[in-house]
Design an enzyme around this catalytic site. Structure first.
Site, mmCIF file in Angstrom:
data_model
loop_
_atom_site.group_PDB
_atom_site.id
_atom_site.type_symbol
_atom_site.label_atom_id
_atom_site.label_comp_id
_atom_site.label_asym_id
_atom_site.label_seq_id
_atom_site.Cartn_x
_atom_site.Cartn_y
_atom_site.Cartn_z
ATOM 1 N NE ARG A 46 -3.074 0.303 3.187
ATOM 2 C CZ ARG A 46 -2.466 0.509 4.364
ATOM 3 N NH1 ARG A 46 -1.805 1.638 4.585
ATOM 4 N NH2 ARG A 46 -2.532 -0.393 5.314
ATOM 5 C CE1 TYR A 98 -16.342 10.377 -16.532
ATOM 6 C CE2 TYR A 98 -15.963 10.599 -14.189
ATOM 7 C CZ TYR A 98 -16.303 9.828 -15.267
ATOM 8 O OH TYR A 98 -16.607 8.514 -15.085
ATOM 9 C CG ASP A 170 -9.462 15.541 -15.483
ATOM 10 O OD1 ASP A 170 -8.735 14.915 -16.281
ATOM 11 O OD2 ASP A 170 -10.486 15.044 -14.968
ATOM 12 C CE LYS A 195 -12.262 7.239 -18.595
ATOM 13 N NZ LYS A 195 -12.643 8.521 -18.031
HETATM 14 C C1 PLP Z 1 -13.165 8.992 -16.811
HETATM 15 C C2 PLP Z 1 -12.779 10.315 -16.306
HETATM 16 C C3 PLP Z 1 -12.564 10.529 -14.931
HETATM 17 C C4 PLP Z 1 -12.775 9.437 -13.918
HETATM 18 O O1 PLP Z 1 -11.855 8.406 -14.067
HETATM 19 P P1 PLP Z 1 -12.146 6.854 -13.725
HETATM 20 O O2 PLP Z 1 -10.867 6.196 -14.075
HETATM 21 O O3 PLP Z 1 -13.310 6.425 -14.574
HETATM 22 O O4 PLP Z 1 -12.476 6.775 -12.286
HETATM 23 C C5 PLP Z 1 -12.155 11.796 -14.537
HETATM 24 N N1 PLP Z 1 -11.986 12.800 -15.416
HETATM 25 C C6 PLP Z 1 -12.193 12.624 -16.739
HETATM 26 C C7 PLP Z 1 -11.993 13.770 -17.684
HETATM 27 C C8 PLP Z 1 -12.604 11.386 -17.228
HETATM 28 O O5 PLP Z 1 -12.828 11.217 -18.540
#
Ligand code: PLP
Length: 378
Positions: A46, A98, A170, A195
């Site tokens: 962890r 998101y 982000d 992603k």
């Molecule tokens: C998918 C996404 C998230 C969340 O991520 P997860 O891996 O699905 O928890 C946050 N910000 C953006 C822009 C995203 O496309």
């Protein structure tokens, strides 16, 4: 070292001496101590694990940060980020985000006493006005999901620096291949590694990256204490995915430009939202702060029936949530990713029954266009 090379050779730290070219998966929860007060540097997975550490070095290297932390999902990373704040603190976030981020801010953070105000972060004057004494951070997504709004990162950074507050960006949509927010003045970069970084629609992951020693220490403490860390196997899948990040991003963008232009010319498409179109709102700023426009396109059809017909008739293109992978996916933000966002908020941003979002994959552009064509014409 150039970016493309960093994707392949990202970290030069070696963890075994067999000569293995692929980083080993250290599938262990704990590590032996050879004596009292003698640690190998690894005590418990962890806190840290060699496979995860290698991945974190790669990400820190790509984003030009001093530290990167790998989480079990993007939302786990964002939740850890929110642990930096205390009841009474306030944040300002982009008003097109998101859907899961909005859900976190409006339900969990609010309950915990941290108020997050949503504002059009593209409007710098309005943003500056929205800041009050309690504001501790600004959270920006650029380009935004799904409306592709663009925020000038350096302009926001100027405000946050002046006020001594945190700027988090982000960077999921453009990835460090196209955009490096820390170099533009941000303090923290957030990723859904699920992603483009992973890139194969097969693994969930999230990252926080920073260039501040103080934030790195605070986030490491939160990471090891709250425990949503990435497993050794999923860390390995991320390392493997990132090796092809540069070539994937280049190709996906090329195909996205072709698709966006084709959509623009279709009589049943009212509007196309893609930052790479020279007359799109965010084009100039995106061109200034990023080296490309990525592979995400949203578009509005003429009627709800057309939108539904496309979703029900695509064959090659998958009707599914998520993005950034090798397979092209089409999403219905109104009923999927943004279903939990209050309806008036969704409609005000243009997220309606006619809006669709495409994540362009690695298929041939001609096949993708043919699939959309037959779906639109059925
Ligand atoms: C998918 C996404 C998230 C969340 O991520 P997860 O891996 O699905 O928890 C946050 N910000 C953006 C822009 C995203 O496309």
């Amino acid at each position: 070292m150039k970016f493309t090379t960093k994707c392949v050779h990202g970290s030069n730290k070696k963890y075994d001496n067999t000569g293995a070219v692929s980083v080993p998966i250290f599938q262990t929860s704990t590590f032996l101590h050879h004596g009292v007060e003698q640690s190998t540097g690894f005590d418990y997975s962890r806190l840290q694990n060699p496979t995860r550490e290698y991945l974190e070095n790669v990400i820190a290297n790509l984003e030009e940060g001093i530290d990167a932390l790998a989480f079990s999902s993007g939302m786990a990373a964002e939740t850890a980020f929110m642990e930096l704040f205390s009841p009474g603190d306030r944040l300002i976030a982009s008003d097109d985000l998101y859907g899961g981020s909005i859900r976190l801010f409006q339900h969990i953070s609010k309950k915990n006493g941290v108020e997050v105000t949503l504002s059009d972060t593209g409007d710098i004057a309005a943003l500056e006005n929205a800041i009050c004494e309690k504001t501790k951070a600004i959270f920006v997504e650029t380009p935004t999901n799904p409306m592709m709004q663009v925020t000038d990162i350096a302009a926001v950074a100027e405000i946050t620096r002046k006020r001594g507050i945190i700027l988090a960006v982000d960077n999921t949509f453009l990835t460090p291949y196209f955009q490096r927010p820390l170099a533009l003045g941000a303090d923290i970069v957030v990723h859904s590694g699920t992603k483009y970084l992973g890139g194969h629609n097969d693994t969930l992951a999230g990252f926080l990256v920073t260039n501040s020693q103080d934030l790195s220490e605070k986030l490491r403490f939160i990471h090891k204490t709250t425990g949503a860390c990435l497993s050794p196997f999923d860390s390995w899948l991320m390392i493997r995915g990132i090796k092809t990040l540069a070539v994937r991003m280049r190709q996906q963008e090329k195909t996205a430009i072709k698709l966006a232009q084709w959509l623009l010319s279709h009589p049943k498409v009212n509007a196309v939202f893609y930052c790479g179109l020279p007359n799109s709102l965010g084009y100039e700023i995106c061109k200034k702060q990023a080296s490309g426009f990525g592979g995400m396109i949203s578009f509005e059809t003429d009627t709800e029936e057309t939108a539904r017909r496309i979703l029900e008739n695509v064959n090659l293109i998958g009707f599914a949530e998520s993005l950034g992978g090798t397979e092209t996916l089409i999403t219905y933000p109104f009923l999927q990713t943004h279903a939990d966002v209050p309806e008036n908020h969704r409609r005000a941003k243009g997220i309606n029954e006619r809006l669709l979002r495409i994540s362009v994959g690695l298929e041939d552009a001609e096949d993708l266009i043919a699939d959309l064509q037959q779906a639109l014409d059925t």
